[in-house]
Design an enzyme around this catalytic site. Structure first.
Site, PDB file in Angstrom:
ATOM      1  N   SER A 113       1.356   0.180   0.124  1.00 24.98           N
ATOM      2  CA  SER A 113       2.320   0.590   1.140  1.00 24.98           C
ATOM      3  C   SER A 113       3.454   1.327   0.450  1.00 24.98           C
ATOM      4  O   SER A 113       3.409   1.591  -0.749  1.00 24.98           O
ATOM      5  CB  SER A 113       2.839  -0.620   1.907  1.00 24.98           C
ATOM      6  N   HIS A 144       1.392   4.360   2.253  1.00 27.05           N
ATOM      7  CA  HIS A 144       1.975   4.447   3.605  1.00 27.05           C
ATOM      8  C   HIS A 144       3.291   5.198   3.485  1.00 27.05           C
ATOM      9  O   HIS A 144       4.223   4.716   2.862  1.00 27.05           O
ATOM     10  CB  HIS A 144       2.253   3.044   4.160  1.00 27.05           C
ATOM     11  N   ASP A 174      -4.098  -2.898   6.557  1.00 25.16           N
ATOM     12  CA  ASP A 174      -4.753  -1.635   6.269  1.00 25.16           C
ATOM     13  C   ASP A 174      -5.527  -1.796   4.962  1.00 25.16           C
ATOM     14  O   ASP A 174      -5.056  -2.416   4.023  1.00 25.16           O
ATOM     15  CB  ASP A 174      -3.699  -0.520   6.157  1.00 25.16           C
TER      16      ASP A 174
END
Lengths: 1183, 118
Positions: free
Chosen positions: A48, A75, A167
């Protein structure tokens, strides 16, 4: 049983990109070596937004010449420019670039996903699509990993680094499924970090959970192992040297876990085993077999690997849409009291079973309250998967195929998960069941078996399909996976929807194949029969074709006498017979040959040796032929039946008849012999006919027996199915029973822990259950359950119980009542509620009794106290130690003008004048520090900002633990008192003024009177002195508001006039004593006389004398006072010869006034006067 | 008792009580002072202050209900009020408490004269 997957991706997984068909190199290029510039692995790394630190540590341990390519998926905030490329460039010598669409993935490079984009890989080339979807659908790591898995197969590696959410989880699943390596970041030891790593690890598909530093090493060793076994791989990526080991492993698995993978597709099995070997870095299949044998846990790991499972709700939505009308037909064809039975074999984690259940529920007629009952049997061999399915709880990501309407209707959201609603859950019965091992369910309306058969080889597929045919009821429907079909078995199933693989059972009787389908018999097709045929050369083929013409005709039959191979011109000897088509030799073979053939076959099989019947006569195509029938058994119970024709005999016979002259004798004999023969033949035929009819009778009996047998078989199968079903239901019941036991335990504990007297009664007021505290209210014993409550003696003064209970049951409303005990002063709050069963039927009442005795007493006390507070004329204000007002009585409302509702919650400071707000806080604080604050006068302000004089008393409010928790301030209106006091002072002053003016007037009058009458000035002075002494004493008393006077003050004032400027001659000594006004006046006058005397004759008459006045006090209650007047240093004293005003006053009147004793001594050194007296209640104050 | 000569000192007498006023005039005469006045009320007293020649004044604080502070600054009070009840700002001005003796009057006048520069 196994695992689901859409056929598209399945195909890709079947053909993983073998190393050597590198992605950057065109297909067919030589195998990758360890040359650094060749692309080895493609490593996807997901993290992330905060992943920079992990990336940095990763590259710090990653050599720059590993040959791997790294794709970093982070991300990112779509609005922001990422600095990752610049930051990472400093950390590694590999080129770091932002991924661009169409960029080939090259070795020793790092690619970084740009913001607001979805990155995928295809054919070794990066694909970038922008912009990224909305946040809730954005799963960039999943997107890239999934494409990486498909594109790179086992050369894909994926790493999940720290980050929130889930994810990457789906991506890991894909990579794993395609044979790649999966890593996740460890928090410590081998525990995955919370967030993305733990979500991925929870699937059980992460190969290693590692600290970031160890990941590069793991990647390198993975690659070195992978490239090491490269040359041993076949074109489909599965190793060629595995055959032996696979068989052994399969046998081991069957023995250890009872599941047989032998008839699973060989390549699939090989690739999955290979993956385990890669993960464990074992090179040699034999070594792996050994490892497997020794480590039971690895057996489980391999089993799980073989069952890799990708499924989701409504996977393949088109197919499900096509199924909808079929399901509607099934529902429409059922009455409400009938049952719809479904079977979902290989249900894995249940998504498919639930999807079908939802379709069914949606197809149910809405108008009818009860549709047909639905029973879905969902089975799998994987117990873990079944456990997951039973929980009926799924991650949000698995619900992507479920539209919003279905989510709303059929699911309950719980945090990140969705649970199926109860009605759906209850239609499904989950159980472990092997379609290969265990008998099937029966009388099914629909079988949904998707993506199972792709794992099975053709033979097993056929058996499974036959099993399904048996299990389905007439016209039952079979729903297969997109890449599966019924194959050759068109006689069993009719196609309903070819594209979506929906089939309907044809009405053909089939016998249930024996179970297990894969018998533990000889090793299966390790070396398939087709292999040698395939190796036949063309020469051989042509030669065989030629030879066939010259060879005798033959057939090969199996154990059941079914023909499995025809060769040569068998039509002369074989032909179809009327009735059901059959390949049975005896129904095919021509009648004259039937008997010898049967005999020969039986003999051959019995003796396992060749049997031949020679010179048999057959009539075919109008010719008679001589024939040798040869039967020779083969190894496996098969037999070859050869029809060897003899050269035509007619020619030979003709020749002999021509060459030999006939002889009558011989001919006659021959004729006679012929006749005998004919007779014998006739006889034989007759007995033959008899035999035949007997045989037919036997046959019909046999038929009957057989049909009975078949019936029995069918019954047995049905029994087996029912038994299976019962076992499933039983397992389900057992698990429910466990849940119930737990729930009962929980409830009992909860009930006992509440300490609230609770009793449940049924509709006729019989006791159903009660809690222990209830025994304090009724004379209850455990055995009283089931007795009517009205029979029991109660301590409660509650006669309306029955009426109330009836009312609660009738009105379904609760009743609350305060009930008292008969024998003791205790009050209970009784609450009576209807007892609702789970089905929402009212089946009695629940009564709870809460002891509120203390509460009521406190309530009363509180009421009384608040009445007292409210009736006070003083403002009583409660406030916290921070000064926030909490209570405000009526007097306070009147005094300050604030209503309680306005002021409660405001700070005390509002009552203080603007400049003194701190004072309010200070007071509360001081109270909090246990300081004692005496009542004091001050000014506060009203609501209209006018000031009010009050006397304030601030006192602490203590908790039970004596801790100071708040404060109360009592304000008494001091306005009136102040006014009175001022008035009093004024009056006193006026009085004093008048008295003194009067005395002055008297002084003036006497002075002038005496002056005019020629009285000696000394007499005037004496008079004046006494008047003034009186006035001075009044002065002192006036200053103390005529209450009392200080002795020292009285003496000082009385004597001041005599000492004049030489105050040192008078010495006063003694404690502070307050004397009553009368005594003060008397003492003042006495001292005046003594001083006058002293100034005339004693110590004050010259310049060197002194007067000492001292007094002592003894005792507490009515203390004894003693005052002593002593002169010294004056002229010698002589006792006066007459008693003047002074001594009269001293000796008689003063003694009387004080109730004491006065003694005057005219000693020569100076007068000594002692005055002893007691003062009622006068205080001795040592100050 | 004092080395200040009171002889010929003109003393304004403001006293509402007739008998007291007479006694005061007698006493002043006895000690050699010349009484000026006397005034019994505020109005006449203020007039005298404007016109009469005097060195020192003896004021009764309460002139038939009026307080004599307005004319008090340089003067001595003669009052039935105790020293405590005299207003704060006049505390330092010598006061006599009624009734007083002649020698007290002498001492007080002397004290005022010493404090005042001539």
């Amino acid at each position: 049983m196994a695992r689901k997957k859409q056929s598209g991706t399945r195909k890709a997984s079947r053909r993983p990109a073998a190393p050597g068909r590198g992605v950057s190199a065109p297909r067919g290029s030589p195998a990758a070596s360890s040359t650094p510039d060749k692309l080895s692995l493609v490593v996807g790394i997901g993290a992330s937004a905060g992943g920079l630190e992990a990336f940095t540590r990763f590259f710090a341990h990653m050599p720059a010449d590993s040959g791997m390519a790294f794709v970093l998926i982070q991300h990112l905030d779509p609005q922001r420019v990422s600095m990752l490329v610049e930051l990472l460039s400093a950390k590694t010598t590999m080129p770091v670039t932002a991924a661009a669409d169409g960029a080939p993935v090259t070795a020793n490079s790092v690619f970084v996903i740009p913001p607001n984009a979805v990155l995928t890989i295809a054919e070794g080339v990066l694909r970038l699509s922008q912009p990224a979807p909305a946040r809730e659908h954005r799963r960039p790591v999943d997107a890239f990993f999934t494409s990486l898995a498909v594109d790179q197969g086992e050369r894909a590696a994926c790493i999940i680094l720290s980050g929130g959410g889930s994810d990457g989880t789906e991506g890991v699943r894909a990579v794993k499924e395609h044979g790649g390596l999966t890593l996740a970041q460890a928090e410590f030891d081998q525990h995955a970090m919370t967030g993305m790593p733990s979500s991925a690890a929870a699937t059980g598909l992460v190969d290693f959970v590692l600290p970031v530093e160890d990941m590069p090493g793991r990647l390198m060793s993975y690659w070195s192992h992978l490239s090491g076994i490269e040359d041993r791989k076949g074109p489909d990526g599965s190793r060629q040297d595995m055959a032996d080991a696979v068989l052994k492993i399969c046998i081991l698995l069957r023995r250890a876990l009872g599941h047989d993978f032998i008839e699973y597709k060989r390549n699939t099995v090989v690739r999955r085993i290979q993956r385990r070997m890669q993960v464990l870095q074992i090179d040699n299949p034999a070594d792996y077999f050994e490892h497997l044998r020794r480590t039971p846990i690895e057996l489980d790991a391999l089993f799980r690997e073989l069952l890799i499972n990708v499924t989701e709700f409504f996977r393949d939505p088109d197919a499900f849409a096509a199924l909808q009308p079929v399901i509607r037909d099934i529902v429409a064809g059922k009455d409400a009291d009938e049952q719809i039975r479904l079977w979902v074999p290989a249900c894995a984690t249940g998504e498919e079973a639930y999807s079908i259940a939802i379709l069914l529920a949606e197809a149910m007629p809405t108008g009818r309250s009860t549709g047909p009952k639905v029973q879905i049997f969902a089975t799998d061999i994987d117990e873990q998967a079944i456990a997951t399915a039973r929980a009926a709880r799924y991650r949000k990501s698995l619900l992507s195929g479920v539209n919003e309407e279905r989510r709303q209707r059929w699911f309950v959201k719980e945090d990140d998960h969705y649970s199926l609603i109860k009605s759906i859950r209850e239609t499904c019965v989950f159980s472990t069941h092997s379609i290969v091992k265990d008998p099937p369910f029966s009388k099914l309306d629909l079988i949904v078996c998707r993506n199972l058969m792709i794992y099975l080889n053709a033979a097993l597929q056929e058996k499974v399909l036959r099993t399904f045919h048996y299990a389905l009821r007439p016209n039952g429907v079979l729903f297969l996976g997109t890449s599966e079909s019924i194959g050759r078995l068109t006689s069993l199933y009719a196609t309903v929807d070819k594209k979506h693989r929906i089939y309907r059972r044809r009405e053909t009787s089939t016998a249930l194949p024996g179970f297990p389908l894969v018998a533990a018999r000889a090793a299966p097709d390790v070396a398939p029969a087709a292999v040698p045929a395939a190796s036949e050369s063309n020469v051989d083929k042509s030669a065989r074709r030629v030879m066939e013409k010259h060879l005798p005709a033959y057939v090969v039959v199996d154990r059941n006498h079914d023909v499995i191979r025809f060769s040569g011109e068998t039509d002369k000897y074989l032909g179809p017979s009327p009735g059901t088509a059959s390949l049975n030799l005896f129904s095919l073979i021509r009648k004259p040959l039937r008997t010898p053939a049967r005999a020969a076959l039986q003999k051959a099989l019995a003796t396992q040796a060749m049997v031949s019947h020679e010179n048999l006569m057959v009539q075919a195509n109008g010719h008679r032929r001589l024939l040798d029938l040869i039967v020779e058994p083969l190894d496996d119970g098969h037999c070859v039946v050869v029809f060897a024709e003899r050269p035509a005999p007619a020619a030979g016979r003709d020749a002999s008849s021509q060459s030999q002259p006939s002889s009558d004798g011989l001919e006659r004999e021959l004729a006679a012999t012929r006749e005998r023969l004919q007779a014998t033949i006739d006889e034989l035929e007759t007995s033959n006919e008899e035999m035949k009819s007997t045989n037919e009778e036997y046959q019909s009996v046999n038929e009957e027996l057989q049909s009975t047998n078949e019936e029995l078989e069918t019954s047995k199968e049905e029994m087996q199915s029912i038994n299976e079903e019962l076992q499933t239901v039983n397992a389900e019941l057992n698990s429910k029973n466990d849940q119930l036991t737990r729930a009962v335990g929980d409830l009992t504990n909860l009930k006992n822990s509440t300490q609230i007297a609770t009793i449940t009664l049924d509709g006729s007021l019989h006791i159903r259950d009660f809690t222990p505290p209830m025994t304090g209210l009724f004379h209850l014993r455990e055995t009283d359950r089931g007795r009517p409550v009205t029979d029991l003696v109660t301590k409660l003064d509650y006669g309306d119980l029955q009426d109330d209970a009836a009312r609660v049951i009738r009105d379904l409303a609760s009743i609350e009542r305060e009930v008292t005990l008969k024998d003791r002063d205790a009050t209970f709050l009784m609450r009576m509620l209807p007892y609702r069963t789970i089905e929402n039927v009212i089946a009695g009442v629940v009564m709870t009794f809460v002891d509120i005795t203390d509460r009521q007493r406190l309530e009363r006390e509180r009421g009384m106290l608040s009445a007292i507070v409210d009736s006070s004329f003083d403002a009583i204000i409660g406030h916290t130690l921070e000064g926030t007002i909490t209570n405000w009585n009526r007097a306070a409302e009147v005094m300050f003008g604030y209503q309680a509702s306005d002021i409660i919650g405001k700070p005390m400071a509002v009552l203080f004048p603007a400049g003194r707000a701190d004072e309010a806080v200070g007071l509360s604080k001081r109270i909090g520090h246990s300081e004692i604050i005496k009542s004091f006068d001050t000014e506060l302000v009203r609501k209209d900002q006018t000031e009010i004089a009050v006397a304030l008393t601030v006192s602490p409010v203590r908790s039970e633990g004596r801790r100071i928790v708040a404060a109360s301030t009592i304000a008494t209106d001091a306005t009136a008192r102040k006014k009175m006091e001022e008035h009093q002072t004024l009056l006193l002053h006026e009085l004093s003024h008048r008295v003194k003016n009067t005395l002055a007037t008297v002084q003036s009058i006497t002075a002038q009177t005496l002056r005019a009458s020629g009285v000696a000035p000394s007499a005037r002075e004496l008079l004046e002195g006494r008047l003034i002494a009186l006035a001075r004493a009044h002065d002192v008393l006036m200053e103390r508001n005529w209450r009392d006077a200080d002795l020292r003050e009285i003496a000082g004032r009385a004597l001041n006039a005599f000492t004049g400027s030489d105050a040192g001659r008078l010495r006063l000594e003694g404690p502070s004593v307050h004397v009553a006004p009368e005594a003060a006046l008397a003492l003042a006058m006495a001292l005046q006389e003594l001083a006058t005397n002293a100034s005339k004759y004693g110590a004050l008459s010259n310049d060197g004398g002194y007067v000492d006045v001292s007094w002592t006090v003894q005792g507490k209650d009515q203390p004894a006072h003693s005052l002593r007047w002593q002169e010294s240093g004056g002229p010698p004293v002589e006792a006066p010869n007459h008693q003047g005003f002074g001594s009269r006053l001293l000796k008689r009147n003063l003694a009387e006034e004080l109730g004491g004793k006065v003694d005057v001594q005219y000693a020569r050194g100076g007068v000594v006067c002692t005055i002893d007296f007691r003062l009622g209640g006068g205080e001795g104050d040592p100050a | 008792v004092t080395n200040v000569s009171l002889s010929g000192v003109r003393v304004l007498v403001v006293e509402d009580e007739m008998m007291v006023s007479m006694l005061l005039q007698d006493m002043l005469s006895d000690i050699g002072c010349t009484p000026v006045g006397p005034a019994r009320r505020m109005g006449p007293a203020l007039k005298l202050i404007e016109h009469a020649v005097f060195d020192i004044a003896i004021l009764d604080v309460n002139l038939n209900g009026d307080e004599s502070y307005p004319i008090a600054d340089a003067f001595v009070f003669a009052s039935g009020y105790s020293a405590d009840s005299l207003r704060e700002k006049y505390r330092s001005i010598p006061s006599l408490q009624k009734p007083f003796q002649q020698h007290e009057l002498e001492q007080t006048l002397a004290a005022v004269l010493i404090r005042r520069p001539h």
